[in-house]
Design an enzyme around this catalytic site. Structure first.
Site, PDB file in Angstrom:
ATOM      1  NE  ARG A   1       0.048 -42.160  18.658  1.00 48.75           N
ATOM      2  CZ  ARG A   1      -0.998 -41.442  17.857  1.00 48.75           C
ATOM      3  NH1 ARG A   1      -1.352 -40.130  18.972  1.00 48.75           N
ATOM      4  NH2 ARG A   1      -1.218 -41.677  16.903  1.00 48.75           N
TER       5      ARG A   1
ATOM      6  NE  ARG B   1       2.418 -47.089  20.543  1.00 44.88           N
ATOM      7  CZ  ARG B   1       1.970 -46.252  19.101  1.00 44.88           C
ATOM      8  NH1 ARG B   1       1.580 -46.799  18.131  1.00 44.88           N
ATOM      9  NH2 ARG B   1       2.750 -45.082  19.341  1.00 44.88           N
TER      10      ARG B   1
ATOM     11  CB  CYS C   1      -5.555 -46.775  17.765  1.00 40.46           C
ATOM     12  SG  CYS C   1      -3.773 -48.091  17.462  1.00 40.46           S
TER      13      CYS C   1
ATOM     14  NE  ARG D   1       1.937 -41.903   8.185  1.00 42.23           N
ATOM     15  CZ  ARG D   1       2.010 -43.254   9.029  1.00 42.23           C
ATOM     16  NH1 ARG D   1       2.322 -44.983   8.082  1.00 42.23           N
ATOM     17  NH2 ARG D   1       2.642 -42.868  10.927  1.00 42.23           N
TER      18      ARG D   1
ATOM     19  CD  GLU E   1       2.056 -51.842  14.371  1.00 43.71           C
ATOM     20  OE1 GLU E   1       2.020 -49.944  14.862  1.00 43.71           O
ATOM     21  OE2 GLU E   1       2.544 -52.459  15.534  1.00 43.71           O
TER      22      GLU E   1
ATOM     23  CG  HIS F   1       6.968 -28.095  14.831  1.00 41.92           C
ATOM     24  ND1 HIS F   1       8.293 -28.370  15.040  1.00 41.92           N
ATOM     25  CD2 HIS F   1       6.916 -29.263  15.501  1.00 41.92           C
ATOM     26  CE1 HIS F   1       9.080 -29.471  15.684  1.00 41.92           C
ATOM     27  NE2 HIS F   1       8.061 -30.129  16.356  1.00 41.92           N
TER      28      HIS F   1
ATOM     29  CG  ASN G   1      -1.941 -43.924  11.083  1.00 42.65           C
ATOM     30  OD1 ASN G   1      -2.412 -44.078  10.458  1.00 42.65           O
ATOM     31  ND2 ASN G   1      -1.554 -43.728  11.908  1.00 42.65           N
ATOM     32  CG  ASP G   2       3.011 -48.508  11.509  1.00 45.28           C
ATOM     33  OD1 ASP G   2       3.856 -47.591  10.231  1.00 45.28           O
ATOM     34  OD2 ASP G   2       3.600 -47.735  12.453  1.00 45.28           O
TER      35      ASP G   2
END
Length: 771
Positions: A519, A555, A710, A676, A642, A419, A665-666
């Site tokens: 998202r 999505r 994306c 990651r 992905e 955060h 990312n995935d």
């Protein structure tokens, strides 16, 4: 006007309920409200004689309504009637209405001079609004409303819609006229409802921005409509929300230089001397910290939910019980507090999901804030100019730093979802994570460059400052030209769109050609119950409005054991990254997906929308998803790529689709078998690894439909050029990077990018060298 009596076992409870209800109407219009609660100020119980005295003090020729909490309160009230004169007892009504909601409804209705019967009816419908909103009970039968003779349309301007206070003001205005007034929410289709009934107005649940048709009939219909239009223009009596002034923002660059400002991880407890009132000291510290966190929550509107979460950690009942037990057993307050919250932090660190592991930082932040309060140390953020070097960054420090003085932040711990990291980046403070245990003397000149991943002690200052000037000029020019298309020197135009996790992402972005990733699991991730179709439509509309009607790609729910939704609990899985994620979850819970698809279809009827299904592996899954969607009616449909299996068989998967979007990312972590968020292997999860790039190249060559990206690679201007050279036609980036990505593409000649050499490179470092 009738009188009202509140009978409760607890005097503080009764007085608080009366205080809340009294806020709903002006003082000169409130009915008399008497309280008979508790045996004294602190002792629970009810007393029949006290109830009879309260009824006498609230007595009115129009009647007295008695609201009660539970158990013996009912018996005491019944006995009290026997103590009263028959002519008084004869116009007293005991009601089963809920104490708080019923009291609010009763006070508002009584303030209009309504009869005892009307007030009782409203009080007993007090739960209807809550039940309707949560969907946990059938709505009570309501008499049909009279069809209106005339109507006007108003817009709800209140930040939180027609909640209790504005609804009460509306009801008060309506009941002041000889007219029957109805409300219909034109955005949700709910209504018409009786505008003179607080419970019915509550069930309408009209939110900010909703258009409401106000109908009226009767002798004073015109006067009522005029008064309601005036009230609506005044936000129904609500003061406009006072937004906190934006915190000073930093340079927004990805490079920084300055003297090192070292901040340690711990709180010095060596001078603490335990006394004979450790529990009292703890309570004082908890109270002080709660006040600090509430101030932070209310003063940082964009990240208030983070400090709300810190407040929840501060008040965790189980942990507090353990702390108090330890103190009662002889431990000092700091020792007991540290032990309990260290244990809680270790629990978070043992979780499989990387995002959840990083919540241990929040636990330690709350731990240290209370320890500082116990020893009288300051919680103020550093005020020295330079680069802050910290073991880990908590959200409070990030929110309160003077961004005009701090040149940047270097965090020793790895991880990008803490955060503190999120808050600092949102404020434009240059930041690098994962610098490790490198020795940094206090005051030494340090520099970092996020693009190269470098952190240096005593760097070449002229070189770094030249880089800063170059990057600043680059950013300023990019923002100026943000709305221009990203057309490369060799004539190819790439759509650069924005990733949206909250509506504000769409509001803040400059130059986006739409959204390539909405998202939904983030948009509604704080919900305890599934959002309705109407609620989803309203949120999607808000995003579309912010992006001025440009296409948005929604999505569908992308959740799983590693990132659950509160309203969709899942069984614990040994390896959630390889478990029920994305589309897989909804083959057993299709009703939630169907609601979302209905919301998407309704939004698509008004604005350009594409729908995208996540975590797809097989053609059977694609066929099932398309079956659930039904007729497309012009709606473009795609899937996320992905995992390597989807990339390798993309020709089969995309046969009936309009596009595919690669989630780098995935795809990277599944290709490299590296989480990651795990610092031990995070360096392996590099999106520019040639193996990942070869899969992207395979998708572009074989999909037969347009290909988007994306994932994080799309936000990297250098990588964006390579992706475009490989044939990707749409890049969905985080908002602040959109102008930079577009600027870099305009400078590029894609025909000059040696993609053959890149795909044959030894590793990601060699790819960067080639670029």
């Amino acid at each position: 006007m009738i009188g009202i009596v509140v009978v409760s076992h607890s005097r503080p409870l009764a007085e608080a309920a009366v205080g809340l209800a009294a806020e709903m109407v002006a003082e000169d219009k409130r009915p008399v409200i008497a309280v008979a609660a508790g045996l004294d100020a602190t002792t629970f119980g009810t007393d029949a004689m006290a109830v009879s005295e309260a009824i006498t003090s609230a007595d009115s020729a129009d009647g007295v309504l008695v609201l009660l909490d539970l158990g013996s309160a009912i018996l005491s009230a019944e006995m009290a009637l026997e103590f009263l004169e028959p002519d008084v007892a004869g116009h007293v009504r005991l009601t089963s209405a809920p104490l708080v909601e019923g009291l609010v409804a009763a006070v508002v209705t009584a303030s209009t001079g309504a009869s005892l019967d009307a007030v009782v009816a409203e009080a007993e419908r007090g739960l209807v609004g809550k039940q309707d909103h949560l969907g946990d009970s059938p709505a009570a039968a309501v008499a049909p409303v009279v069809e209106a003779d005339r109507s006007v349309e108003v817009v709800v301007g209140n930040e939180h819609g027609l909640h209790a206070r504005p609804a009460a003001r509306l009801v008060g205005v309506v009941n002041g006229f000889d007219a029957t007034v109805t409300l219909t929410d034109l955005d949700t289709g709910k209504g018409p409802v009786d505008a003179g009934s607080l419970s019915m107005v509550a069930t309408l649940n009209a939110q900010q921005g909703h258009r409401v048709r106000v109908g009226a009939s009767g002798p004073q219909a015109d006067e009522a409509l005029a008064a309601i239009e005036k009230l609506a223009a005044e936000n129904f009596g609500d003061e406009p929300a006072q937004k906190a002034a934006p915190a000073a923002s930093g340079s927004g660059l990805d490079v920084a230089i300055g003297p090192a400002v070292l901040v340690g991880a711990g709180v010095d407890l060596s001078g603490y001397v335990a006394g004979d009132n450790e529990l009292g000291r703890l309570d004082d510290a908890l109270g002080a910290v709660a006040d600090e966190l509430r101030e932070l929550r209310d003063g940082t509107a964009e990240h208030g939910e983070i400090f709300e979460a810190h407040l929840a950690l501060l008040n965790d009942r189980k942990v507090l019980d353990d702390v108090r037990t330890a103190i009662s057993g002889g431990a000092s307050a700091p020792a007991a507090w540290s032990e309990a919250y260290d244990g809680l932090a270790e629990t978070f660190e043992g979780l499989e999901d990387g995002y959840q592991r990083e919540r241990a930082q929040d636990v330690r932040a709350v731990r240290d804030r209370v320890l500082r309060a116990l020893v009288g140390a300051t919680s103020a953020a550093p005020v020295e100019s330079g680069i802050l070097v910290v073991p880990e960054l908590d959200a409070a420090t990030a929110a309160t730093l003077d961004a005009t003085r701090i040149a940047g932040i270097a965090v020793r711990a790895a991880g990008t979802t803490g955060h503190g990291v999120i808050v600092a980046r949102s404020r434009g403070i240059p930041l690098i994570t994962g610098i490790g245990d490198v020795e940094v003397p206090a005051g030494a000149t340090v520099a970092f460059d996020v693009r190269t991943g470098s952190f240096e002690v005593e760097p070449d200052e002229d070189r770094v400052r030249a880089t800063i000037t170059e990057r600043r000029d680059e950013r300023e020019q990019a923002v100026v030209r943000a709305d221009e298309p990203a057309t490369t020197r060799d004539g190819r135009t790439i759509d650069v769109v924005v990733n949206v996790g909250v509506v504000q992402d769409a509001v803040d972005v400059r130059g986006a050609d739409g959204s390539g990733l909405v998202r939904t699991e983030v948009l509604f991730g704080d919900r305890r119950t599934p959002p309705t179709v109407d609620e989803q439509v309203e949120t999607f509309r808000a995003i579309a409005r912010a992006l001025q009607g440009k296409p948005i790609t929604i999505r569908t729910w992308d959740i799983g054991g590693d990132k659950p939704l509160p309203f969709l609990p899942q069984a614990k899985e040994a390896n959630p990254f390889l478990g029920e994620r994305g589309l897989r979850v909804f083959r057993r819970r299709p009703e939630l997906l169907r609601d979302q698809l209905e919301a998407i279809r309704r939004t698509a009827a008004e604005t350009p929308v594409h729908v995208m299904f996540p975590m797809v592996t097989t053609a059977d899954e694609v066929a099932w998803a398309l079956g659930e969607l039904g007729p497309r009616d012009g709606l473009e449909v795609g899937i996320m790529v992905e995992i390597p299996a989807a990339a390798l068989r993309v020709r089969t998967l995309a046969k009936d689709l309009d596009f595919v979007s690669i989630g780098t990312n995935d795809l990277t972590q599944y290709t490299t078998a590296a989480d990651r968020t795990n610092t031990a292997v995070a360096s392996l999860a590099d999106g520019l690894d040639p193996a990942v790039l070869q899969l992207i190249d395979h998708v572009v060559r074989n999909a037969g439909v347009r290909v988007a990206v994306c994932g994080d690679l799309a936000s990297d201007p250098q990588a964006a050029v390579l992706l475009a050279a490989l044939g990707v036609t749409e890049l969905s980036a985080v908002g602040p990077q959109v102008p930079l990505v577009k600027a870099r593409l305009r400078q590029a000649d894609l025909s000059q990018v040696d993609t053959v050499a890149v795909l044959a490179a030894r590793d990601a470092d060699q790819v960067r060298g080639l670029l």
